[in-house]
Design a protein around this motif. Structure first.
Motif, short mmCIF file in Angstrom:
data_model
loop_
_atom_site.label_atom_id
_atom_site.label_comp_id
_atom_site.label_asym_id
_atom_site.label_seq_id
_atom_site.Cartn_x
_atom_site.Cartn_y
_atom_site.Cartn_z
N PHE A 107 0.84 -1.20 0.00
CA PHE A 107 0.00 0.00 0.00
C PHE A 107 0.88 1.25 0.00
CE2 PHE A 107 -1.95 3.22 2.81
CZ PHE A 107 -2.97 3.63 1.96
N ALA A 108 1.96 1.20 0.79
CA ALA A 108 2.83 2.37 0.92
C ALA A 108 3.57 2.67 -0.38
CB ALA A 108 3.82 2.17 2.05
N SER A 109 3.62 1.70 -1.30
CA SER A 109 4.34 1.97 -2.54
C SER A 109 3.63 3.07 -3.34
CB SER A 109 4.47 0.70 -3.36
OG SER A 109 3.21 0.32 -3.83
N GLY A 110 2.37 3.37 -2.98
CA GLY A 110 1.71 4.53 -3.59
C GLY A 110 1.98 5.81 -2.80
N ASP A 116 -2.68 7.47 -5.06
CA ASP A 116 -2.45 6.44 -6.07
C ASP A 116 -3.46 5.29 -5.91
OD1 ASP A 116 -1.44 4.64 -7.84
OD2 ASP A 116 0.65 5.00 -7.31
N PRO A 117 -4.33 5.03 -6.90
CA PRO A 117 -5.34 3.98 -6.71
C PRO A 117 -4.81 2.56 -6.94
CG PRO A 117 -5.62 5.01 -8.84
CD PRO A 117 -4.47 5.72 -8.19
N LEU A 118 -3.73 2.46 -7.72
CA LEU A 118 -3.31 1.13 -8.17
C LEU A 118 -2.90 0.21 -7.01
CD1 LEU A 118 -3.30 -0.21 -10.84
CD2 LEU A 118 -0.92 0.44 -11.15
N PRO A 119 -2.00 0.67 -6.11
CA PRO A 119 -1.64 -0.21 -4.99
C PRO A 119 -2.86 -0.58 -4.17
CG PRO A 119 -0.18 1.68 -5.05
CD PRO A 119 -1.25 1.93 -6.06
N GLN A 120 -3.82 0.33 -4.06
CA GLN A 120 -5.02 0.02 -3.27
C GLN A 120 -5.78 -1.14 -3.87
OE1 GLN A 120 -7.54 3.14 -2.05
NE2 GLN A 120 -5.88 4.54 -1.52
N ALA A 121 -5.94 -1.09 -5.19
CA ALA A 121 -6.67 -2.18 -5.85
C ALA A 121 -5.95 -3.51 -5.65
CB ALA A 121 -6.82 -1.88 -7.33
N LEU A 122 -4.61 -3.46 -5.78
CA LEU A 122 -3.85 -4.70 -5.62
C LEU A 122 -3.94 -5.21 -4.19
CD1 LEU A 122 -0.70 -3.90 -7.77
CD2 LEU A 122 -2.79 -5.07 -8.42
N VAL A 123 -3.85 -4.30 -3.22
CA VAL A 123 -3.88 -4.71 -1.83
C VAL A 123 -5.27 -5.24 -1.46
CG1 VAL A 123 -3.71 -3.87 0.54
CG2 VAL A 123 -1.97 -3.24 -1.12
N LEU A 124 -6.30 -4.66 -2.06
CA LEU A 124 -7.65 -5.12 -1.74
C LEU A 124 -7.81 -6.61 -2.05
CD1 LEU A 124 -10.84 -3.09 -2.36
CD2 LEU A 124 -10.88 -5.55 -2.58
#
Lengths: 116, 952
Positions: free
Chosen positions: A44-47, A66-74
């Motif tokens: 998550f922090a990578s965003g 940044d939405p991308l790490p959030q989607a991946l972490v979800l």
């Protein structure tokens, strides 16, 4: 805040690592869960950290995190639930079948000789 | 012939394609099997002959086909003089061997298998000599190692056969691996993997600093394949193979693959001092040493095997000399040796076949009993010895002539003397083959009364010997072939020469005379010499090899047992240590840029959250032996993490985390019901300190890495902006995270719900197998180890959950529907609905709730995945790729205008899968509880009067 975040991830990692190296199933499961928290937070922090900038496109809002790490972490969170559930069942099955929740196959310190 | 190049891939492919035929045709009898083995060989041979005229005119036939151009791996074939010589030998002798083997193999031997292996080998060998791409060549090279393994170990019942096959595979396979490395380096230097290109880059290759490593690695492959000292030992052990195999692989073809490659690479690799000293010295040592050993071998095939090693050494030495005329001699001797040695092996096989022994000490006097074999063997042996008017004489003479001109590290007499010595021993063992086997008196104690075999068996060797005599008397016959292949070896710098018998009174003639007379002398003195030879202790190559293999096996076992000893805690330790080491390596090896992001302030609330997290984690680790306490603390940690997500602008993550947390804790609580409630002390203090030290190091490393990352900007341009910009335009949603999940990266999500479904099914299956096994029986007699609550299903809880159920479901639906535009979506809604259902289960018991449940969770998972995939497939009908989403706006009075997106349908699939998976997992656990004697209540709430924990 970055310092607090980084140290929290570090502490979760350390606790997870220590518990994963125990010899009973339950602490190992707890350790895996802690490691999952740590890994998810790290990803998550990578965003980078952002306050009050949710990636929801609302009128009049210009800045989004940044939405991308959030989607991946979800998905990672849901998958780690699946993994935890499987591991819990494995350990439960092993305990019921073997009457022991040790995770090491041979308890003697001497190694090898399992082949013969 | 126009475009004869198209024949080349066919020639290489025919043996492979034909390989299955003999195996099938063996049903129709042994003759049919042999005929169908010969047919593809013959066809390929005919095609080769069609190609021959153009090659003899100096053309190089080529065929090119791009296979994996990105890797430089092309199916390029070429046929030049060298390839023609070898392909001719492989296919021609292959035909004779097929004929010979038909009569050699007994009825008990599975002949179909033999021919299949033989054709596979033949195809691989043909492939090597026709390849124009070194990567392709390497593939064929390894195929020869594998197929020869099958052939050497053909008699599976013989331990020597199996051991010999294994040894051959180990040695040649090892060399093959080295050669792969060498070839890759060579291709890298030359900038191409095509031989025709590499052969033009002599200067670039020889001036490269990587020339020596490449040379050493390639030579390693050649020397192991061609049984050069010190790798010569595998060849005699491979003689456990049936004789046709020995004659084909171990005299005419496979062992010459190493020579072929040295000859092929000769234009670019030779001519340097490194090449000269490594190759010629190895060849010279091998030639002399193997000739000496051969003289004292009593087994006919062992004698021939060492003699083959010796002759291979001779050719290696000639190639090593690096002069053009020596290369001509090398090519000529390859041809001659292949003819007479294959014939000799076949005669050895005939003797073995007829007399049932190949021990020279038990033979003798066979000239009277087997006159035809005697003539063939004698002519072959004389050619091997280097007698005039036979082919061996010509090339041996050329070799001796070359050694006279060779200066090896100072003295100019060392090489000629050693070469003469080698020739002398060669003459001695050749004569021994004649005199000790066929000479002397007829004995009456042969294991079987020998006589000449059927025509089919001696026709092959006879033809080969006829060729040897023809070349010996009329060397001009072989001249075009030798010239054109030597032209290829020397890269076009062909010296002026003529193959002829009489060169005048040259030093080579005197050396020949010395060798022949000396050889005869040695044979006379054989008996006393043999006594001396047997008295002197010698290192036995097999013992050394076995010791080396044993040591390697032991080391491998030690390593595996140390790392992989069945103790999972050790794996975890090794794994953590490895990851830490890899991280440290990456950290120290890389460079980190300057800090570019300012630190953000931390308000009090964040600090409180941090303190909560740190305290809980520390306490949890310290008191992890109290499992309930640890579980409660874990819940708190999870909650704090969710709060962190809320604060750090990740509402979707917060919702997911908190609902997953609830489900996980319930799951762990259910499991803990059966597990011991406390963790005993297992490990010593030292070990805990060790683990703790590693854990803290790991934690520090991760913290440092996170901090470094958080204080720096992206190193590369991010793709996130694309998602932000296109989320509404392309995906029709304002919640970018949800749009990414169901649209941009829908394929990932699709995979993940499948994984989740599989995990749930695994849990279900595991439960079944545990309950059916000893665990289930034990569980049936299980009693709770703590006091149970008096009211299992309290009234308050039952009523509260009933009231909450519709509300919870509505929240789930709301979260689901708004997911595309606001935080929410299928994942979260699925979890919320699952929690709502679990609440009913907790309130009134699993069985009670299950009896009122109409949908099966398996079906729910399947429906979810199917809906998701159907949505994906739907895009095909629109002519778009899988999972491309579409959306539109619909107005239905009296509602506001709302949006319909296919992504919504996809999200429904996600939702169903998540609900089904979570519920199936929890349901499986409840099965265990029921097996443990939990009764099913009739009413939604009941009161358990026997509250002391004992069952009736």
């Amino acid at each position: 805040m970055e310092l607090l975040f980084a140290s929290a991830v570090g502490i979760l990692t350390a606790a997870g690592l220590y518990l994963v190296m125990r010899q009973r199933t339950f602490p190992v499961i707890l350790g895996i869960s802690l490691l999952s928290y740590a890994v998810n937070l790290f990803l998550f922090a990578s965003g980078r950290l952002a306050v009050n900038m949710p990636p929801v496109l609302l009128k009049g809002v210009e800045d989004f995190t940044d939405p991308l790490p959030q989607a991946l972490v979800l998905t990672a969170i849901v998958i780690s639930f699946g993994m935890t559930a499987v591991v819990v069942m494995l350990s439960l099955g092993a305990y019921l079948s073997a009457r022991s929740d040790r995770i090491d196959l041979n308890d003697t310190e001497k190694t090898g000789d399992t082949r013969q | 012939m126009e475009n004869a190049g198209v024949f080349l891939p066919v020639i290489a492919a025919l043996p492979f394609l034909g390989a299955l035929l003999p195996g099938i045709m063996i049903q129709a009898g042994r003759n049919a099997s042999a005929a169908f083995a010969a047919a593809p060989t013959l066809l390929a041979f005919i095609m080769l002959i069609i190609c021959t005229p153009s090659v003899l005119r100096g053309e190089v036939l080529q065929f090119q086909f791009e296979w994996l151009p990105a890797l430089g791996l092309n199916v390029n074939f070429m046929l030049d003089g060298l390839g023609l010589l070898f392909a001719g030998l492989i296919l021609g002798i292959g035909l004779l061997i097929t004929l010979y083997a038909r009569f050699y193999l007994s009825r008990e031997d599975p002949m179909g298998q033999f021919y299949t292996y033989l054709l596979l080998f033949q195809g691989a060998m043909t492939g090597i000599v026709l390849s124009d791409n070194i990567l392709l060549l390497l593939i064929f090279w390894e195929l020869t190692s594998l197929s020869s393994f099958l052939l050497i170990g053909y008699w599976k019942h013989l331990p020597e056969g199996r051991q010999g096959a294994r040894m051959a595979l180990t040695v040649t396979g090892m060399g093959g691996l080295a050669m792969i490395a060498g070839m890759l380096i060579l291709g890298d230097i030359a900038g191409s993997y095509d031989l025709s290109v590499i052969l033009t880059r002599k200067e670039a290759i020889q001036s490269s600093p990587l020339y020596l490593p490449a040379l050493l690695l390639i030579l390693m492959g050649c020397f192991t394949k061609s049984a050069q000292f010190p790798f010569h030992f595998w060849l005699p052990h491979a003689m456990a193979a049936p004789t046709p195999v020995s004659a084909y692989l171990h005299s005419a073809t496979m062992v010459k693959a190493g020579l072929f490659l040295m000859a092929r690479m000769w234009p670019v690799l030779s001519g340097t001092p490194e090449w000269f000293y490594i190759v010629s010295t190895t060849g010279l040592i091998t030639m002399v040493l193997a000739a000496v050993i051969a003289l004292f071998k009593d087994d006919l095939k062992a004698l021939l095997a060492f003699s083959t090693v010796s002759h291979l050494g001779l050719v290696t030495m000639l190639l090593g000399l690096g002069t053009n005329i020596a290369a001509v001699a090398a090519v000529f001797h390859i041809l001659n040796h292949a003819t007479f040695k294959a014939a000799l092996f076949m005669t050895a096989g005939i003797i073995d076949h007829e007399a049932h022994t190949r021990d020279i000490k038990r033979l003798g006097g066979l000239r009277h009993l087997m006159p035809v074999t005697f003539v063939i063997a004698t002519l072959g042996a004389l050619s091997m010895a280097g007698f005039p008017l036979l082919s061996g004489f010509l090339s041996k003479e050329m070799m001796l002539e070359q050694t006279v001109h060779t200066v090896w590290a100072g003295p100019d007499y060392a090489v000629p003397i050693l070469a003469t010595l080698g020739a002398l021993f060669s003459a001695a063992y050749s004569l021994r083959y004649i005199f000790h086997v066929f000479g002397g008196e007829v004995r009456d104690d042969y294991p079987s009364k020998p006589h000449d075999p059927a025509f089919g068996m001696w026709a092959g060797p006879a033809l080969l010997i006829a060729i040897a005599i023809l070349i010996g008397i009329l060397p001009a016959v072989a001249e075009p072939l030798v010239k054109i292949s030597a032209y290829a070896v020397t890269g076009g710098n062909l010296p002026y020469f003529h193959l002829k018998i009489w060169h005048g009174l040259t030093p080579a003639l005197f050396m020949s005379v010395i060798a022949l007379t000396g050889g005869a002398g040695l044979l006379v003195l054989h008996r006393p010499l043999e006594r001396v030879w047997n008295a002197v202790p010698r290192p036995e190559a097999k013992v050394i090899f076995d010791a080396l293999v044993g040591a390697a096996t032991k080391a491998a076992h030690w390593l595996t047992d140390t790392l992989h000893n069945g103790r999972m805690s050790r794996y975890a330790f090794v794994f953590a240590l490895t990851v830490l080491g890899a991280g440290a390596f990456a950290w120290l090896g890389g460079e980190i840029g300057p800090r570019t992001r300012a630190l953000q302030p931390a308000p009090l609330a964040v600090l409180v959250g941090w303190i909560l997290l740190v305290t809980c984690t520390t306490v949890m680790v310290s008191y992890h032996r109290h499992r309930f306490l640890a579980l409660v603390l874990m819940g708190v940690i999870g909650l704090t993490v969710s709060l962190g997500f809320v604060y750090l602008s990740a509402p979707d993550l917060a919702l997911t985390q908190i609902s997953v947390e609830v489900v996980t804790i319930i799951l762990l609580l259910l499991a803990l019901n059966f597990l011991p409630k406390r963790t005993p002390v297992d490990s010593s203090l030292a070990r805990r300190v060790r683990d703790g030290a590693l854990a803290i190091t790991g934690g520090l490393a991760v913290a440092g890495l996170s901090f470094a990352m958080l204080t720096r900007d992206f190193a590369l341009p991010t793709i996130s902006d694309y998602h932000l910009v296109n989320s509404y335009k392309g995906g029709g949603g304002t919640n970018v995270v949800n749009v990414i999940l169901v649209d941009f990266r829908g394929f990932d999500t699709f995979g993940e719900i499948i994984v989740l479904g599989i995990a749930a099914l695994v849990i279900f299956a595991l439960t079944r197998s545990v309950l059916d096994g000893p665990g289930g029986r034990w569980l049936a007699g299980w009693g709770p180890d703590a006091d149970e609550a008096g009211d299992r299903h309290p009234v308050m809880m039952v009523i509260a959950t009933r009231v909450m159920m519709p509300i919870a479901l509505m929240v789930g639906a709301y979260i689901f529907l708004r997911g595309h535009n606001m935080p929410g979506g299928g994942f979260i809604a699925g979890l919320i609905v699952a929690i709502a259902l679990v609440m009913q289960y907790m309130a009134s018991g699993f069985a009670w709730a299950e009896a009122r449940q109409r949908i099966r969770y398996h079906a729910m998972i399947a429906t979810g995945v199917l809906i998701a995939s159907a949505t994906g497939v739907g895009a095909w009908f629109n002519g778009r790729p899988f999972l491309t989403s579409d959306f539109g706006y619909v107005t239905l009075p009296p509602l506001e205008k709302f949006e319909l997106a296919t992504a919504m349908l996809f999200d429904t699939g996600v939702f169903l899968t998540v609900v089904g998976a979570v519920m199936l997992a929890l349901d499986s656990l409840s099965r265990m509880a029921r097996r443990a004697g939990e009764t099913v209540n009739i009413h939604p709430m009941d009161i358990n009067l026997g509250r002391n924990g004992k069952k009736d």
